[in-house]
Write a protein that holds these residues in place. Structure first.
Motif, PDB file in Angstrom:
ATOM      1  N   TYR A 188      32.863  16.674 -45.054  1.00 42.15           N
ATOM      2  CA  TYR A 188      32.385  15.380 -44.558  1.00 42.15           C
ATOM      3  C   TYR A 188      30.907  15.210 -44.899  1.00 42.15           C
ATOM      4  O   TYR A 188      30.469  14.128 -45.324  1.00 42.15           O
ATOM      5  CB  TYR A 188      32.611  15.297 -43.055  1.00 42.15           C
ATOM      6  N   ILE A 189      30.128  16.280 -44.719  1.00 39.89           N
ATOM      7  CA  ILE A 189      28.706  16.239 -45.057  1.00 39.89           C
ATOM      8  C   ILE A 189      28.522  15.916 -46.533  1.00 39.89           C
ATOM      9  O   ILE A 189      27.694  15.075 -46.913  1.00 39.89           O
ATOM     10  CB  ILE A 189      28.045  17.590 -44.717  1.00 39.89           C
ATOM     11  N   LEU A 190      29.306  16.580 -47.386  1.00 33.35           N
ATOM     12  CA  LEU A 190      29.165  16.383 -48.837  1.00 33.35           C
ATOM     13  C   LEU A 190      29.494  14.961 -49.249  1.00 33.35           C
ATOM     14  O   LEU A 190      28.781  14.344 -50.051  1.00 33.35           O
ATOM     15  CB  LEU A 190      30.057  17.374 -49.581  1.00 33.35           C
ATOM     16  N   VAL A 191      30.569  14.409 -48.722  1.00 35.82           N
ATOM     17  CA  VAL A 191      30.946  13.041 -49.079  1.00 35.82           C
ATOM     18  C   VAL A 191      29.904  12.054 -48.553  1.00 35.82           C
ATOM     19  O   VAL A 191      29.577  11.058 -49.210  1.00 35.82           O
ATOM     20  CB  VAL A 191      32.355  12.699 -48.556  1.00 35.82           C
ATOM     21  N   SER A 192      29.350  12.345 -47.395  1.00 34.15           N
ATOM     22  CA  SER A 192      28.288  11.506 -46.854  1.00 34.15           C
ATOM     23  C   SER A 192      27.053  11.519 -47.760  1.00 34.15           C
ATOM     24  O   SER A 192      26.460  10.471 -48.051  1.00 34.15           O
ATOM     25  CB  SER A 192      27.912  11.978 -45.441  1.00 34.15           C
ATOM     26  N   LEU A 193      26.674  12.705 -48.227  1.00 34.95           N
ATOM     27  CA  LEU A 193      25.540  12.813 -49.140  1.00 34.95           C
ATOM     28  C   LEU A 193      25.824  12.117 -50.471  1.00 34.95           C
ATOM     29  O   LEU A 193      24.925  11.516 -51.072  1.00 34.95           O
ATOM     30  CB  LEU A 193      25.202  14.284 -49.380  1.00 34.95           C
ATOM     31  N   ALA A 194      27.068  12.179 -50.919  1.00 33.26           N
ATOM     32  CA  ALA A 194      27.440  11.488 -52.159  1.00 33.26           C
ATOM     33  C   ALA A 194      27.312   9.978 -51.989  1.00 33.26           C
ATOM     34  O   ALA A 194      26.860   9.276 -52.905  1.00 33.26           O
ATOM     35  CB  ALA A 194      28.861  11.868 -52.556  1.00 33.26           C
ATOM     36  N   ARG A 195      27.691   9.469 -50.829  1.00 38.75           N
ATOM     37  CA  ARG A 195      27.559   8.032 -50.565  1.00 38.75           C
ATOM     38  C   ARG A 195      26.100   7.605 -50.571  1.00 38.75           C
ATOM     39  O   ARG A 195      25.783   6.464 -50.922  1.00 38.75           O
ATOM     40  CB  ARG A 195      28.189   7.692 -49.224  1.00 38.75           C
TER      41      ARG A 195
END
Length: 353
Positions: A99-106
């Protein structure tokens, strides 16, 4: 005979005639009936299978409808498990990290499909050019080619070329964590607090030991009764295995996944998009496993370390889920039985892992 008692008797007849394990999803069964069955059956199952402690939350119609705890967090002191007992969540930390990674990607901080080598200039396997091909997406869907954790003093090697196979890899998660901490200048626990724990009100969760856990941690137990006492460590977070959390906190994370999964371009919708086939009826998204279930697909993950055994399954379209935490290494068989009572259904993932 009262209506609720009739439901209970019918439920038990279905369950113990061998149909419960692969029976229908229990979305129409009254919550009161399921609650009564759990109260009746779980203590007996725990005694039969020698399980010290168990906590569970059942989500129905998009809200936490049942929360129960049984047995002991610490047998010696007779300290009981409750909603505020802190468990080592083990691999259940991986979906939170995803979830953290996808948030950072966004946010444009990292691209899921850019090789991680371009961010860190580090070869995860020295002098192997395949190190330069691994991306965050490959790590989150377990196609990096790197091995799982385990085997001390063993040199890390690729099991296959990146993105040509599937191999569950905690080691890859730790590599990705190192890259992300370098890129953001923030450690894992700070990132988790900013992007997950505070927004979702997961006030009791962390990837590192915190003083507020003192006296609330569950011990865990082995198959022969050996005790794995809780320890005041680690002080450095590990994305693959070091999450501390309570059943109530983790239920908030699962509920958020369900609530936002059908929102286009949401973090949850990206995470639950199938990425790779794993086995018959089992796929992987980003961080979560996915499985073909009836009437619609579900997401899932397990946690396993030093006597802790946990399992989570969520149905986005039906807005239902079950989260089960236990503190004995023998518990997976009983967790299967608890799930049959809690929400029914059948799970390809349980046959696979």
């Amino acid at each position: 005979m009262g209506t609720n008692l009739k439901y209970i008797l019918l439920f038990l007849l279905i369950l113990f005639s061998g149909c419960g394990r692969d029976g229908p999803l229990l979305t129409d069964m009254p919550v009161e009936t399921i609650s009564a069955v759990l109260d009746k059956e779980i203590p007996d199952l725990m005694q039969k299978r020698h399980i010290e402690g168990l906590s569970l939350v059942i989500i129905r119609k998009g809200k936490s409808s049942i929360s129960k705890s049984f047995g002991y967090a610490d047998v010696k002191s007779n300290r009981q498990v409750d909603e505020q007992t802190v468990f080592r969540a083990a691999s259940l930390g991986k979906p939170v990290f995803a979830y953290i990674l996808v948030s950072l990607a966004r946010q444009g901080i990292i691209d899921l499909d850019t090789p991680l080598y371009e961010y860190s200039a580090k070869e995860v396997v020295k002098d192997d050019t395949r190190s330069k091909a691994i991306t965050a997406r490959m790590v989150l869907k377990h196609t990096s080619g790197l091995p799982n954790l385990g085997g001390k003093n063993k040199e890390i090697e690729f099991l296959f070329d990146p993105d040509t196979g599937f191999e569950y890899s905690g080691y890859a998660y730790l590599y990705l964590q190192e890259v992300i901490e370098t890129v953001t200048g923030r450690n894992l626990n700070k990132l988790a607090s900013e992007l997950v724990f505070r927004p979702l009100r997961m006030t009791e969760s962390g990837y590192v030991w915190q003083e507020k856990y003192r006296g609330r941690m569950a011990n865990s137990y082995g198959a022969s009764g050996e005790v794995f006492p809780s320890r005041e460590e680690p002080v450095i977070g590990h994305s693959a295995w070091s999450l501390f959390t309570t059943i109530a906190d983790y239920a908030r994370f699962v509920l958020h996944m369900i609530e936002t999964s059908n929102t286009q371009h949401s973090i949850a919708s990206v995470m639950l998009s199938p990425q790779v086939d794993v086995a018959d009826g089992v796929r992987w998204g980003l961080g979560w496993g996915l499985q073909e279930t009836t009437p619609n697909y579900s997401f899932w993950h397990w946690g396993s370390m030093a006597g802790f055994r946990h399992y989570v399954v969520g149905y986005p379209k039906e807005k239902t889920a079950v989260i089960v935490f236990t503190n004995n290494s023998r518990a997976f068989k009983m967790v299967d039985e608890v799930m049959a009572m809690a929400i029914g259904g059948g799970y390809p993932s349980y046959e696979w892992f």
